[in-house]
Design a protein around this motif. Structure first.
Motif, PDB file in Angstrom:
ATOM      1  N   CYS A  15       0.826  -1.209   0.000  1.00  0.00           N
ATOM      2  CA  CYS A  15       0.000   0.000   0.000  1.00  0.00           C
ATOM      3  C   CYS A  15       0.862   1.262   0.000  1.00  0.00           C
ATOM      4  CB  CYS A  15      -0.907   0.033   1.235  1.00  0.00           C
ATOM      5  SG  CYS A  15      -2.239  -1.168   1.207  1.00  0.00           S
ATOM      6  N   GLY A  16       2.054   1.158   0.581  1.00  0.00           N
ATOM      7  CA  GLY A  16       2.959   2.304   0.648  1.00  0.00           C
ATOM      8  C   GLY A  16       3.339   2.856  -0.721  1.00  0.00           C
ATOM      9  N   ALA A  17       3.159   2.074  -1.772  1.00  0.00           N
ATOM     10  CA  ALA A  17       3.491   2.532  -3.121  1.00  0.00           C
ATOM     11  C   ALA A  17       2.242   2.900  -3.924  1.00  0.00           C
ATOM     12  CB  ALA A  17       4.273   1.445  -3.858  1.00  0.00           C
ATOM     13  N   CYS A  18       1.110   2.932  -3.267  1.00  0.00           N
ATOM     14  CA  CYS A  18      -0.137   3.255  -3.969  1.00  0.00           C
ATOM     15  C   CYS A  18      -0.327   4.770  -4.012  1.00  0.00           C
ATOM     16  CB  CYS A  18      -1.303   2.598  -3.225  1.00  0.00           C
ATOM     17  SG  CYS A  18      -2.910   2.961  -3.969  1.00  0.00           S
ATOM     18  N   PRO A  19      -0.719   5.292  -5.160  1.00  0.00           N
ATOM     19  CA  PRO A  19      -0.929   6.741  -5.259  1.00  0.00           C
ATOM     20  C   PRO A  19      -1.970   7.274  -4.259  1.00  0.00           C
ATOM     21  CG  PRO A  19      -1.008   5.723  -7.445  1.00  0.00           C
ATOM     22  CD  PRO A  19      -0.949   4.613  -6.446  1.00  0.00           C
ATOM     23  N   SER A  20      -2.856   6.421  -3.798  1.00  0.00           N
ATOM     24  CA  SER A  20      -3.892   6.871  -2.854  1.00  0.00           C
ATOM     25  C   SER A  20      -3.430   6.863  -1.397  1.00  0.00           C
ATOM     26  CB  SER A  20      -5.121   5.959  -2.939  1.00  0.00           C
ATOM     27  OG  SER A  20      -5.618   5.914  -4.239  1.00  0.00           O
ATOM     28  N   PHE A  83       0.514  -3.311 -14.086  1.00  0.00           N
ATOM     29  CA  PHE A  83      -0.009  -4.140 -12.998  1.00  0.00           C
ATOM     30  C   PHE A  83       0.977  -5.211 -12.561  1.00  0.00           C
ATOM     31  CE2 PHE A  83      -3.618  -2.031 -14.766  1.00  0.00           C
ATOM     32  CZ  PHE A  83      -4.421  -1.764 -13.667  1.00  0.00           C
ATOM     33  N   ARG A  84       2.224  -4.997 -12.924  1.00  0.00           N
ATOM     34  CA  ARG A  84       3.287  -5.926 -12.546  1.00  0.00           C
ATOM     35  C   ARG A  84       3.327  -6.131 -11.026  1.00  0.00           C
ATOM     36  NH1 ARG A  84       8.515  -4.023 -12.554  1.00  0.00           N
ATOM     37  NH2 ARG A  84       7.768  -2.285 -13.797  1.00  0.00           N
ATOM     38  N   TYR A  85       3.046  -5.062 -10.289  1.00  0.00           N
ATOM     39  CA  TYR A  85       3.093  -5.136  -8.827  1.00  0.00           C
ATOM     40  C   TYR A  85       2.135  -6.196  -8.277  1.00  0.00           C
ATOM     41  CZ  TYR A  85      -1.376  -2.711  -8.494  1.00  0.00           C
ATOM     42  OH  TYR A  85      -2.700  -2.399  -8.590  1.00  0.00           O
ATOM     43  N   ARG A  86       1.114  -6.524  -9.049  1.00  0.00           N
ATOM     44  CA  ARG A  86       0.197  -7.589  -8.622  1.00  0.00           C
ATOM     45  C   ARG A  86       0.737  -8.962  -8.994  1.00  0.00           C
ATOM     46  NH1 ARG A  86      -5.921  -5.787 -10.402  1.00  0.00           N
ATOM     47  NH2 ARG A  86      -5.888  -3.764  -9.401  1.00  0.00           N
ATOM     48  N   HIS A  87       1.167  -9.055 -10.229  1.00  0.00           N
ATOM     49  CA  HIS A  87       1.554 -10.364 -10.750  1.00  0.00           C
ATOM     50  C   HIS A  87       2.809 -10.919 -10.095  1.00  0.00           C
ATOM     51  CE1 HIS A  87      -0.673  -8.475 -14.347  1.00  0.00           C
ATOM     52  NE2 HIS A  87      -1.524  -9.136 -13.604  1.00  0.00           N
ATOM     53  N   GLU A  88       3.617 -10.035  -9.562  1.00  0.00           N
ATOM     54  CA  GLU A  88       4.869 -10.474  -8.945  1.00  0.00           C
ATOM     55  C   GLU A  88       4.688 -10.873  -7.469  1.00  0.00           C
ATOM     56  OE1 GLU A  88       7.353  -6.945  -9.196  1.00  0.00           O
ATOM     57  OE2 GLU A  88       6.439  -6.084  -7.406  1.00  0.00           O
ATOM     58  N   ILE A  89       3.485 -10.660  -6.937  1.00  0.00           N
ATOM     59  CA  ILE A  89       3.307 -10.876  -5.493  1.00  0.00           C
ATOM     60  C   ILE A  89       3.729 -12.264  -5.000  1.00  0.00           C
ATOM     61  CG2 ILE A  89       1.724 -10.918  -3.525  1.00  0.00           C
ATOM     62  CD1 ILE A  89       0.081  -8.790  -4.883  1.00  0.00           C
ATOM     63  N   VAL A 121       8.107   5.788  -4.981  1.00  0.00           N
ATOM     64  CA  VAL A 121       7.741   5.402  -6.340  1.00  0.00           C
ATOM     65  C   VAL A 121       6.349   4.782  -6.262  1.00  0.00           C
ATOM     66  CG1 VAL A 121       8.333   3.930  -8.304  1.00  0.00           C
ATOM     67  CG2 VAL A 121      10.148   4.977  -6.930  1.00  0.00           C
ATOM     68  N   HIS A 122       5.485   5.193  -7.152  1.00  0.00           N
ATOM     69  CA  HIS A 122       4.125   4.659  -7.155  1.00  0.00           C
ATOM     70  C   HIS A 122       3.963   3.543  -8.162  1.00  0.00           C
ATOM     71  CE1 HIS A 122       2.354   8.627  -5.439  1.00  0.00           C
ATOM     72  NE2 HIS A 122       2.700   7.802  -4.494  1.00  0.00           N
ATOM     73  N   PHE A 123       3.184   2.547  -7.791  1.00  0.00           N
ATOM     74  CA  PHE A 123       2.867   1.545  -8.805  1.00  0.00           C
ATOM     75  C   PHE A 123       1.830   2.110  -9.783  1.00  0.00           C
ATOM     76  CE2 PHE A 123       0.693  -0.498  -4.909  1.00  0.00           C
ATOM     77  CZ  PHE A 123      -0.587  -0.049  -5.185  1.00  0.00           C
ATOM     78  N   TYR A 124       1.501   1.371 -10.760  1.00  0.00           N
ATOM     79  CA  TYR A 124       0.755   1.791 -11.963  1.00  0.00           C
ATOM     80  C   TYR A 124       1.671   2.602 -12.875  1.00  0.00           C
ATOM     81  CZ  TYR A 124      -3.446   0.906  -9.095  1.00  0.00           C
ATOM     82  OH  TYR A 124      -4.386   0.361  -8.264  1.00  0.00           O
TER      83      TYR A 124
END
Ligand SMILES: [Zn+2]
Length: 137
Positions: A15-20, A83-89, A121-124
């Protein structure tokens, strides 16, 4: 395990890398009513991991990655680099078991820090939130 860091979602998304994060949302861990983004309260994964007594991470579950997990995170936006941040989990999440929650948090913070200015750094976008440079995470 109620005092989990706000940056660590039960599903392994950082979550720390989420823009929200710290903007409209305080992280999936937070139950605070003082945040705009409340869609997480309907998240099937979060609801599965969190109940009144316990808060768990998917990685600690014998069924990981279960059907709901695959459907919501792993099989969505396949092949889309945003969406790499999801697939690499599954690969990265294993680390938590090896090094513990605290060190895992450090590791993730480091990963998602800009090597140029230290900004998040933000994901997406895979861009630094401060200097806007593209960063390969
Ligand atoms: Zn930067």
């Amino acid at each position: 395990m109620k005092n989990m860091p706000n940056e660590l979602a039960p599903c392994g998304v950082f979550c720390g890398a989420c823009p929200s994060f710290n903007n409209t949302c305080l992280g999936c861990t937070s139950d605070s009513k003082e945040q705009e983004r409340t869609s997480k309260w309907g998240c099937k994964i979060r609801n599965c991991c969190y109940n009144i007594e316990e808060r768990n991470f998917c990685i600690d579950c014998s069924q990981f990655p279960c059907k709901k997990y695959r459907k919501k995170l792993l099989y969505t936006h396949q092949g889309d680099p945003k969406f790499r941040y999801r697939h690499e989990i599954p690969e990265i999440f294993e680390k938590m078991k090896e090094i513990g929650i605290h060190n895992y948090l450090k590791f993730q913070k480091q990963r998602w820090s800009c090597p140029h200015c230290g900004g998040t750094v933000h994901f997406y976008h895979y861009k630094c939130s401060k200097c806007r440079k593209e960063v390969r995470v």
